[in-house]
Design an enzyme around this catalytic site. Structure first.
Site, PDB file in Angstrom:
ATOM      1  N   ASP A  16      24.683  62.316  30.182  1.00  0.00           N
ATOM      2  CA  ASP A  16      25.167  63.496  30.894  1.00  0.00           C
ATOM      3  C   ASP A  16      26.639  63.763  30.639  1.00  0.00           C
ATOM      4  O   ASP A  16      27.344  62.936  30.062  1.00  0.00           O
ATOM      5  CB  ASP A  16      24.907  63.344  32.401  1.00  0.00           C
ATOM      6  CG  ASP A  16      25.331  61.980  32.938  1.00  0.00           C
ATOM      7  OD1 ASP A  16      26.123  61.301  32.267  1.00  0.00           O
ATOM      8  OD2 ASP A  16      24.878  61.606  34.028  1.00  0.00           O
TER       9      ASP A  16
ATOM     10  N   ASN B  72      22.455  57.569  45.779  1.00  0.00           N
ATOM     11  CA  ASN B  72      21.295  58.320  46.271  1.00  0.00           C
ATOM     12  C   ASN B  72      20.081  58.180  45.355  1.00  0.00           C
ATOM     13  O   ASN B  72      19.104  58.900  45.498  1.00  0.00           O
ATOM     14  CB  ASN B  72      21.663  59.802  46.452  1.00  0.00           C
ATOM     15  CG  ASN B  72      22.079  60.460  45.137  1.00  0.00           C
ATOM     16  OD1 ASN B  72      22.056  59.818  44.086  1.00  0.00           O
ATOM     17  ND2 ASN B  72      22.454  61.724  45.199  1.00  0.00           N
TER      18      ASN B  72
ATOM     19  N   HIS C 209      20.110  58.622  42.044  1.00  0.00           N
ATOM     20  CA  HIS C 209      20.090  59.452  40.837  1.00  0.00           C
ATOM     21  C   HIS C 209      20.243  58.600  39.584  1.00  0.00           C
ATOM     22  O   HIS C 209      20.886  57.562  39.589  1.00  0.00           O
ATOM     23  CB  HIS C 209      21.087  60.617  40.902  1.00  0.00           C
ATOM     24  CG  HIS C 209      22.532  60.290  40.719  1.00  0.00           C
ATOM     25  ND1 HIS C 209      23.531  60.916  41.423  1.00  0.00           N
ATOM     26  CD2 HIS C 209      23.173  59.428  39.886  1.00  0.00           C
ATOM     27  CE1 HIS C 209      24.709  60.459  41.030  1.00  0.00           C
ATOM     28  NE2 HIS C 209      24.522  59.550  40.100  1.00  0.00           N
TER      29      HIS C 209
ATOM     30  N   GLU D 263      19.488  64.452  40.532  1.00  0.00           N
ATOM     31  CA  GLU D 263      19.672  64.249  41.965  1.00  0.00           C
ATOM     32  C   GLU D 263      18.325  64.269  42.693  1.00  0.00           C
ATOM     33  O   GLU D 263      17.324  64.741  42.147  1.00  0.00           O
ATOM     34  CB  GLU D 263      20.557  65.382  42.515  1.00  0.00           C
ATOM     35  CG  GLU D 263      21.940  65.475  41.873  1.00  0.00           C
ATOM     36  CD  GLU D 263      22.920  64.415  42.373  1.00  0.00           C
ATOM     37  OE1 GLU D 263      22.487  63.316  42.767  1.00  0.00           O
ATOM     38  OE2 GLU D 263      24.129  64.693  42.353  1.00  0.00           O
TER      39      GLU D 263
HETATM   40  C1  GLP Z   1      27.471  58.956  37.797  1.00  0.00           C
HETATM   41  C2  GLP Z   1      26.672  59.025  36.492  1.00  0.00           C
HETATM   42  C3  GLP Z   1      25.476  58.105  36.506  1.00  0.00           C
HETATM   43  C4  GLP Z   1      25.878  56.754  37.049  1.00  0.00           C
HETATM   44  C5  GLP Z   1      26.306  56.887  38.480  1.00  0.00           C
HETATM   45  C6  GLP Z   1      26.685  55.584  39.143  1.00  0.00           C
HETATM   46  O1  GLP Z   1      27.210  59.943  38.717  1.00  0.00           O
HETATM   47  N1  GLP Z   1      26.255  60.333  36.148  1.00  0.00           N
HETATM   48  O2  GLP Z   1      24.947  58.014  35.190  1.00  0.00           O
HETATM   49  O3  GLP Z   1      24.824  55.849  36.937  1.00  0.00           O
HETATM   50  O4  GLP Z   1      27.412  57.759  38.524  1.00  0.00           O
HETATM   51  O5  GLP Z   1      28.019  55.276  38.901  1.00  0.00           O
HETATM   52  P1  GLP Z   1      28.698  53.889  39.200  1.00  0.00           P
HETATM   53  O6  GLP Z   1      28.243  52.987  38.100  1.00  0.00           O
HETATM   54  O7  GLP Z   1      30.168  54.195  39.094  1.00  0.00           O
HETATM   55  O8  GLP Z   1      28.268  53.455  40.528  1.00  0.00           O
END
Ligand code: GLP
Length: 259
Positions: free
Chosen positions: A74, A143, A145, A150
């Site tokens: 993404d 959440n 995702h 989402e």
């Molecule tokens: C972002 C990314 C995800 C990632 C998530 C968790 O929103 N788009 O791909 O897995 O955050 O992030 P973190 O690893 O900082 O908890």
């Protein structure tokens, strides 16, 4: 500790460092066995240690990335590639600038392309024409995702423009000067793209992920918890640190494996 349940292999490691090393060993093995692997890559705080270990694998053990192709999950929209909070910038800083990958083999959705429909279609086409993703690395949002898919997601979706949930905007505000600066949209591979990957590697670290990991692996498969669809994939490896594993270790289903 290694547990195998319904086709999902779960590794529980002592610490973030160990989680990163274990995950890197799986990714580096993939690249060694198949030098022209197609890797799906993630951003966020969790994979930073993994990327450090991959750089170490290249610099100290000569793992060759020259034929590897990558597709990131993404990118924020809209965002300039040279914005330090863009995922393009993150990937260069954390990984691509330090290994021998060719720039034409790197794919990240273009957050500068205002024609988002065209961007999404072309991203899907590029994944398809490479023959699909061999190994997809995933982090997980609080959440549930994956990528930026989402809750209330469509399980069939391919790359698309997403409106970020308020919870995600708040969680990601830590990387920006203020919450107002977090883009409200993103271009994300869909669950359909992710589920078509041949192998999936999900990583999570810290207490804040313990509950969503438990729901993902043992809860109902529901669009409310996008990552729960992974229960239906036939080759998923989950690598957790002790804190992220806290809730699953309490689950009845696992007690016979733990004792
Ligand atoms: C972002 C990314 C995800 C990632 C998530 C968790 O929103 N788009 O791909 O897995 O955050 O992030 P973190 O690893 O900082 O908890």
């Amino acid at each position: 500790m290694r547990l195998k349940l319904n086709g999902i292999t779960i590794y529980i490691t002592e610490s973030y460092e160990e989680m990163s090393k274990k995950t890197a060993s799986i990714v580096l093995a993939q690249v060694t066995i198949k030098p022209n692997s197609i890797l799906g890559l993630a951003t966020g705080g969790t994979p930073i240690g993994l990327y450090k270990e991959m750089v170490y694998g290249y610099k100290s053990n000569g793992v060759d990335f020259s034929q590897v192709k990558t597709f990131n999950l993404d990118e924020y929209f809209p965002i300039k590639k040279d914005n330090e909070q863009s995922y393009a910038y993150y990937m260069n800083e954390k990984l691509f600038n330090h290994i021998n990958i060719s720039s034409e083999n790197i794919h990240i959705p273009n957050g500068e392309n205002v024609n988002t429909k065209e961007e999404c279609e072309s991203y899907n086409e590029q994944i398809y024409s490479c023959g699909g993703i061999d190994l997809q690395v995933l982090g997980i949002g609080n959440n549930g995702h994956i990528g930026f898919n989402e809750p209330d997601v469509s399980f069939e979706a391919r790359t698309h423009l997403v409106n970020l949930d308020q919870e995600t905007i708040e969680a990601n505000a830590r990387f920006f000067e203020s919450e107002e600066e977090v883009p409200r949209q993103a271009i994300s591979m869909g669950i359909g793209n992710i589920m078509h990957s041949r192998k999936i590697l999900l990583i999570a670290s810290g207490k804040s992920k313990a509950n969503i990991i438990s729901k993902t692996l043992f809860g109902d498969i529901s669009p409310n918890v996008p990552a729960s669809i992974l229960q239906l994939h036939n080759d998923v490896t989950v690598v957790l640190d002790q804190e992220a594993a806290e809730e699953i270790l309490q689950r009845e289903e696992l007690q016979e494996y733990i004792r």
